[in-house]
Design a protein around this motif. Structure first.
Motif, PDB file in Angstrom:
ATOM      1  N   ASN A 177       2.092  13.944   4.739  1.00  7.61           N
ATOM      2  CA  ASN A 177       0.879  14.168   3.963  1.00  7.61           C
ATOM      3  C   ASN A 177       1.208  14.193   2.473  1.00  7.61           C
ATOM      4  N   GLY A 178       0.361  13.558   1.679  1.00  4.96           N
ATOM      5  CA  GLY A 178       0.574  13.498   0.240  1.00  4.96           C
ATOM      6  C   GLY A 178       1.320  12.261  -0.218  1.00  4.96           C
ATOM      7  N   THR A 179       1.837  11.452   0.715  1.00  3.08           N
ATOM      8  CA  THR A 179       2.512  10.214   0.332  1.00  3.08           C
ATOM      9  C   THR A 179       1.504   9.238  -0.260  1.00  3.08           C
ATOM     10  N   VAL A 180       1.874   8.650  -1.389  1.00  2.39           N
ATOM     11  CA  VAL A 180       0.993   7.684  -2.062  1.00  2.39           C
ATOM     12  C   VAL A 180       1.421   6.281  -1.635  1.00  2.39           C
ATOM     13  N   ILE A 181       0.498   5.542  -1.056  1.00  5.03           N
ATOM     14  CA  ILE A 181       0.793   4.175  -0.603  1.00  5.03           C
ATOM     15  C   ILE A 181      -0.152   3.210  -1.307  1.00  5.03           C
ATOM     16  N   ILE A 182       0.244   1.941  -1.313  1.00  8.74           N
ATOM     17  CA  ILE A 182      -0.638   0.922  -1.876  1.00  8.74           C
ATOM     18  C   ILE A 182      -1.687   0.564  -0.825  1.00  8.74           C
ATOM     19  N   THR A 183      -2.864   0.182  -1.284  1.00  7.02           N
ATOM     20  CA  THR A 183      -3.952  -0.169  -0.362  1.00  7.02           C
ATOM     21  C   THR A 183      -4.249  -1.656  -0.359  1.00  7.02           C
ATOM     22  N   GLN A 226       7.747  -1.189   8.124  1.00  8.69           N
ATOM     23  CA  GLN A 226       7.918  -0.594   6.802  1.00  8.69           C
ATOM     24  C   GLN A 226       6.637  -0.741   5.986  1.00  8.69           C
ATOM     25  N   LEU A 227       6.541   0.116   4.965  1.00 13.03           N
ATOM     26  CA  LEU A 227       5.337   0.147   4.139  1.00 13.03           C
ATOM     27  C   LEU A 227       5.733   0.557   2.728  1.00 13.03           C
ATOM     28  N   PHE A 228       5.107  -0.097   1.718  1.00 12.69           N
ATOM     29  CA  PHE A 228       5.392   0.249   0.327  1.00 12.69           C
ATOM     30  C   PHE A 228       4.655   1.521  -0.058  1.00 12.69           C
ATOM     31  N   ALA A 229       5.417   2.470  -0.628  1.00 10.61           N
ATOM     32  CA  ALA A 229       4.846   3.682  -1.199  1.00 10.61           C
ATOM     33  C   ALA A 229       5.195   3.724  -2.686  1.00 10.61           C
ATOM     34  N   VAL A 230       4.570   4.616  -3.430  1.00 14.70           N
ATOM     35  CA  VAL A 230       4.783   4.720  -4.872  1.00 14.70           C
ATOM     36  C   VAL A 230       5.421   6.072  -5.166  1.00 14.70           C
TER      37      VAL A 230
END
Length: 386
Positions: free
Chosen positions: A346-352, A315-319
């Motif tokens: 495409n276009g998903t915003v994730i934390i870096t 899993q991964l945190f997206a905004v």
């Protein structure tokens, strides 16, 4: 009676006081605490899926591609050559590296040459009478033969009769004995097989050299090989001729090599396969420690992120709408610090960067939004002052 009345009054007063205090306590309402919502400031990135190359890191020490260990096949004293036989000395191809005293053996060779010359001279009258057609070539052989150089090949007989005649005089036996001696005579002089440098010297001028003794080690500079162990699971993806990026221990210099050989056997203990990378550069030295990055496989529609961003391994945190949401992904390949994943649009915003204490539904702001709000607040404050 008086005491009874006073006791009853005391009980009534105490009961009234308890009741009154209870009413007062119940009537008092505590204000609800105001919950302060903490907004985290995060850095984000917008996903664009692409083709990701899986890079396999490997490391090892350089070895010269061409290496010669120098051994003596004859015995004698090491004569000076004009160039000191020392570590680091460079030689050109064909240049004398070691010359061993050979005067005694050279005299033996000259004696054998003279013997052959006498044998051929002795048969010349018979050749003129019995084989006149062969006489001219044998006479030309004797006239052109220089006793101080390598013995030339004997003339070819015209027919079998001449061949049997020459054989009966032991001329062929003597000739091949001389060629054997001349071959051994050449071993008293060791020449550089290619341009290179002497990396190890075990003798010096004046040393008595014995047959079978190791004299040194000579390598070719400029071309080196790096042997690395690659996991057998990537054996099917490696190909000869593929380019490989190489870096030194400080990552200050980058070199480009290519896969030259792949071992066909897997090491049973480590389950790895030996891969040889060839690299050419005049600045490289044998024994240097290099790190190689091999492109093993290409993954379509994937991205590469830091392993620290993974949650629960898949899993991964997206905004979304200013809040954190968990997205389920498909990890494809793990490395030391990175992971290649699929499953994000495409276009998903994730934390870096990892957010301490992050949870699904946490309210967040991007650095750009925080900076814009600060700028707007500054303008509002300045307008109020005016």
């Amino acid at each position: 009676m008086r005491k009874i009345i006073l006791g009853i009054l005391a009980l009534l007063i105490i009961g009234g006081a308890i009741y009154a205090s209870k009413v007062i306590v119940d009537s008092k309402t505590a204000p609800k605490p105001r919950v302060k919502k903490e907004v985290k400031i995060i850095t984000t990135d917008t996903i664009t899926n692409s083709t990701v190359s899986i890079v396999i890191p490997a490391n090892g020490n350089l070895q010269a591609k061409r290496r010669v260990e120098l051994f003596a096949e004859v015995t004698g004293v090491f004569k000076p050559t004009g160039i000191l036989f020392k570590t680091g000395q460079e030689y050109r191809a064909g240049q004398n590296m070691i010359i061993i005293e050979n005067s005694e053996f050279y005299a033996q060779v000259q004696s054998s040459r003279s013997n052959l010359n006498n044998q051929i001279t002795a048969i010349m009258p018979d050749l003129r009478l019995d084989y006149p057609s062969s006489y001219a070539q044998w006479q030309s052989y004797l006239d052109s033969w220089d006793m101080n150089t390598t013995t030339p090949a004997l003339p070819q007989p015209i027919d079998d009769k001449e061949k049997y005649f020459i054989t009966g005089r032991n001329i062929y036996t003597t000739y091949y004995n001389i060629k054997n001696l001349e071959s051994r005579l050449g071993k008293y002089r060791i020449r550089a097989p290619f341009n290179g440098v002497l990396t190890e010297a075990m003798v010096t001028e004046g040393t008595l050299i014995r047959s079978g003794q190791q004299l040194g080690e000579f390598i070719q500079t400029g071309t080196y090989e790096l042997q690395v162990a690659i996991s057998s699971e990537f054996a099917g993806f490696l190909k000869v001729g593929e380019s490989v990026e190489l870096k030194n221990i400080s990552d200050a210099k980058v070199y480009t090599g290519k896969v030259s050989r792949i071992n066909g056997k897997v090491d049973q203990a480590s389950q790895t396969i030996t891969t040889v990378i060839e690299v050419k550069d005049d600045n490289l030295k044998e024994g240097m420690y290099l790190t190689a990055n091999l492109d093993a496989q290409k993954i379509e529609n994937a991205i590469e992120i830091n392993r620290s961003l993974l949650q629960n391994e898949n899993q991964l945190f997206a905004v979304e709408d200013g809040e954190l949401v968990l997205k389920t992904i498909q990890p494809v390949h793990f490395s030391d610090k990175k992971v290649v994943v699929k499953g994000l649009e495409n276009g998903t915003v994730i934390i870096t960067q990892s957010v301490p204490g992050a949870y699904e539904g946490m309210i967040v702001k991007t650095e750009e939004q925080a900076a814009q709000e600060k700028a707007n607040q500054t303008e509002t404050d300045q307008s109020a002052i005016k």
